[in-house]
Design a protein around this motif. Structure first.
Motif, PDB file in Angstrom:
ATOM      1  N   ARG A 163      -5.311   1.641  -4.497  1.00  0.00           N
ATOM      2  CA  ARG A 163      -6.585   2.244  -4.899  1.00  0.00           C
ATOM      3  C   ARG A 163      -6.542   2.838  -6.304  1.00  0.00           C
ATOM      4  O   ARG A 163      -7.567   2.957  -6.958  1.00  0.00           O
ATOM      5  CB  ARG A 163      -7.006   3.307  -3.882  1.00  0.00           C
ATOM      6  N   ARG A 182       0.813  -1.210   0.000  1.00  0.00           N
ATOM      7  CA  ARG A 182       0.000   0.000   0.000  1.00  0.00           C
ATOM      8  C   ARG A 182       0.848   1.261   0.000  1.00  0.00           C
ATOM      9  O   ARG A 182       0.408   2.307  -0.419  1.00  0.00           O
ATOM     10  CB  ARG A 182      -0.948   0.012   1.190  1.00  0.00           C
ATOM     11  N   PHE A 219     -12.537   3.770   0.239  1.00  0.00           N
ATOM     12  CA  PHE A 219     -12.516   3.916  -1.214  1.00  0.00           C
ATOM     13  C   PHE A 219     -13.917   4.333  -1.635  1.00  0.00           C
ATOM     14  O   PHE A 219     -14.897   3.657  -1.298  1.00  0.00           O
ATOM     15  CB  PHE A 219     -12.123   2.583  -1.866  1.00  0.00           C
ATOM     16  N   ARG A 272     -16.472   5.489  -4.775  1.00  0.00           N
ATOM     17  CA  ARG A 272     -16.598   5.452  -6.234  1.00  0.00           C
ATOM     18  C   ARG A 272     -18.007   5.883  -6.616  1.00  0.00           C
ATOM     19  O   ARG A 272     -18.989   5.298  -6.149  1.00  0.00           O
ATOM     20  CB  ARG A 272     -16.354   4.015  -6.704  1.00  0.00           C
ATOM     21  N   CYS A 302     -13.440  -4.767  -5.379  1.00  0.00           N
ATOM     22  CA  CYS A 302     -13.162  -4.134  -4.080  1.00  0.00           C
ATOM     23  C   CYS A 302     -12.857  -5.201  -3.026  1.00  0.00           C
ATOM     24  O   CYS A 302     -11.968  -5.017  -2.189  1.00  0.00           O
ATOM     25  CB  CYS A 302     -14.344  -3.286  -3.619  1.00  0.00           C
ATOM     26  N   ALA A 360     -15.457   0.284   1.316  1.00  0.00           N
ATOM     27  CA  ALA A 360     -15.668   0.824  -0.028  1.00  0.00           C
ATOM     28  C   ALA A 360     -17.100   1.331  -0.131  1.00  0.00           C
ATOM     29  O   ALA A 360     -18.037   0.670   0.339  1.00  0.00           O
ATOM     30  CB  ALA A 360     -15.410  -0.255  -1.078  1.00  0.00           C
ATOM     31  N   SER A 418      -9.153   1.750  -9.088  1.00  0.00           N
ATOM     32  CA  SER A 418      -9.961   2.720  -9.843  1.00  0.00           C
ATOM     33  C   SER A 418      -9.876   2.464 -11.332  1.00  0.00           C
ATOM     34  O   SER A 418     -10.880   2.522 -12.048  1.00  0.00           O
ATOM     35  CB  SER A 418      -9.460   4.143  -9.604  1.00  0.00           C
TER      36      SER A 418
END
Ligand code: GDP
Length: 346
Positions: A30, A6, A129, A131, A153, A97, A34
């Motif tokens: 991430r 990470r 996260f 979206r 995810c 997420a 994406s």
């Protein structure tokens, strides 16, 4: 909670290979996640192929999260709630997420739901996260992309997935069919409110939460809670054997937020014990299979050059009453099958 990889520099290569995507997702990157979601949302045939291969690779690592659907009328406080609830969930050591299903987002030019600016604190968190909703032509398409995004995810280590939607049209049903637990947010001021919300949506919910239970509205919220509790008695028992409750909360001051997370955990515990949790997941997978077959058949049919060539003539015959629609459809299908088999390698 540190995740391997990470802290490494995000991949900025222009084109990612399948292995790059898988490695990036598995390390919880991430940026790569994406990009993978963008790939899934693409309609380009080569992207679709790569996306399908990526999903296959991610599936073995998916399925371990708690999937929570959240709905409520605009202004009820969905984004404020998700911000507050999300921060609490993160404080419990989870990775969260937030996705959205908003079939109107294309019309409204941009996503209303899942927008990072609506959850400013949560969007800064490393373990969150967010979206926005994919902007599709159909709810079916948007829902499929969101289901696939859930898989990605989960493979990226997010163990709590929130899918937000708004009380319009069929989007609740679509979200209900992809989550384990469904939360309906309500406003204080029951009577009228209950009529504004479709009975079917209340029936789908595993928990009702009256938000904005703060300040002057606390008394009103308590009254609303009592009225909703009465209304819930009118519904038949759920297959899950879970009895939905009504909670009070305030996304503004945090009141009741941790209790709602506790309810989710209790639901998971109970339905794991009675077998409903895995049963619901299997039933969802089965339903998606049939949905997917229908979508692919439809696509195969309407995109076939043979069908496109024959369609205007046959359509005219039907419209002018010379051919029944039943016979017309059967003729077209025969044509499709013929054109497909003539394409097969010998
Ligand atoms: P959404 O459209 O459902 O996402 O609603 P928002 O989260 O944008 O909230 C709509 C309005 O209600 C905003 O002005 C929020 O500040 C306010 N709001 C949200 N939650 C609460 C709450 O718990 N208490 C109070 N008093 N206001 C809230």
């Amino acid at each position: 909670m540190s995740e391997p990889g990470r802290t490494s520099r995000p991949l900025i290569k222009k084109t990612l290979t399948l292995d790059d995507y898988v490695a990036g997702i598995r390390s919880g990157d991430r940026v790569v996640l994406s990009r993978a979601i963008t790939l899934i949302e693409s309609t380009r045939p080569d992207h679709r192929d790569l996306a399908a291969a990526l999903l296959e690779r991610c599936l073995p690592f998916a399925g371990q999260s708690v999937r929570i659907g959240i709905t409520g009328s605009p202004g009820v406080g969905k984004s404020s709630f998700i911000e507050s609830f999300g921060l609490h969930v993160l404080s419990q050591g989870h990775r969260l997420a937030v996705l959205a299903v908003d079939p109107s987002s294309k019309l409204s030019k941009g996503s209303i739901l899942g927008d990072k600016t609506r959850m400013p604190q949560l969007s800064l968190q490393e373990n969150a996260f967010i979206r926005p909703s994919p902007a599709g032509d159909s709810l079916g398409g948007v829902a499929r992309q969101t289901r696939e995004t859930i898989v990605l995810c989960e493979a990226a280590g997010f163990d709590v997935i929130v899918v937000e939607t708004v009380g319009v049209g069929q989007s609740e049903t679509a979200v209900r069919s992809m989550v384990d637990f469904f939360l309906l947010l309500l406003l204080p001021g029951a009577g009228d409110e209950l009529q504004g919300i479709k009975r079917g949506i209340v029936e789908m919910a595993d928990l009702l939460a009256v938000n904005k239970a703060d300040g002057d509205r606390l008394t009103l919220a308590r009254r609303a809670k009592a009225e909703y509790q009465l209304a819930l008695h009118l519904f038949p028992p759920k297959k899950s054997q879970w009895s939905p409750k009504v909670s009070l909360c305030s996304a503004l001051n945090g009141y009741g937020i941790s209790d709602i997370w506790q309810e989710v955990l209790l639901y998971r515990q109970q339905t794991m014990q009675n077998g409903y949790w895995p049963h619901q997941r299997s039933e969802q997978l089965r339903a998606w299979l049939y949905e997917e077959i229908e979508q692919q058949l439809r696509q195969l049919f309407f995109e076939s050059p043979a069908i496109q060539a024959a369609m205007p003539g046959i359509e005219a015959s039907v419209v002018e009453g010379r051919l029944s629609s039943y016979k017309a459809a059967a003729e077209l299908l025969t044509l499709l099958i013929g054109s497909l088999s003539s394409k097969e390698p010998h």
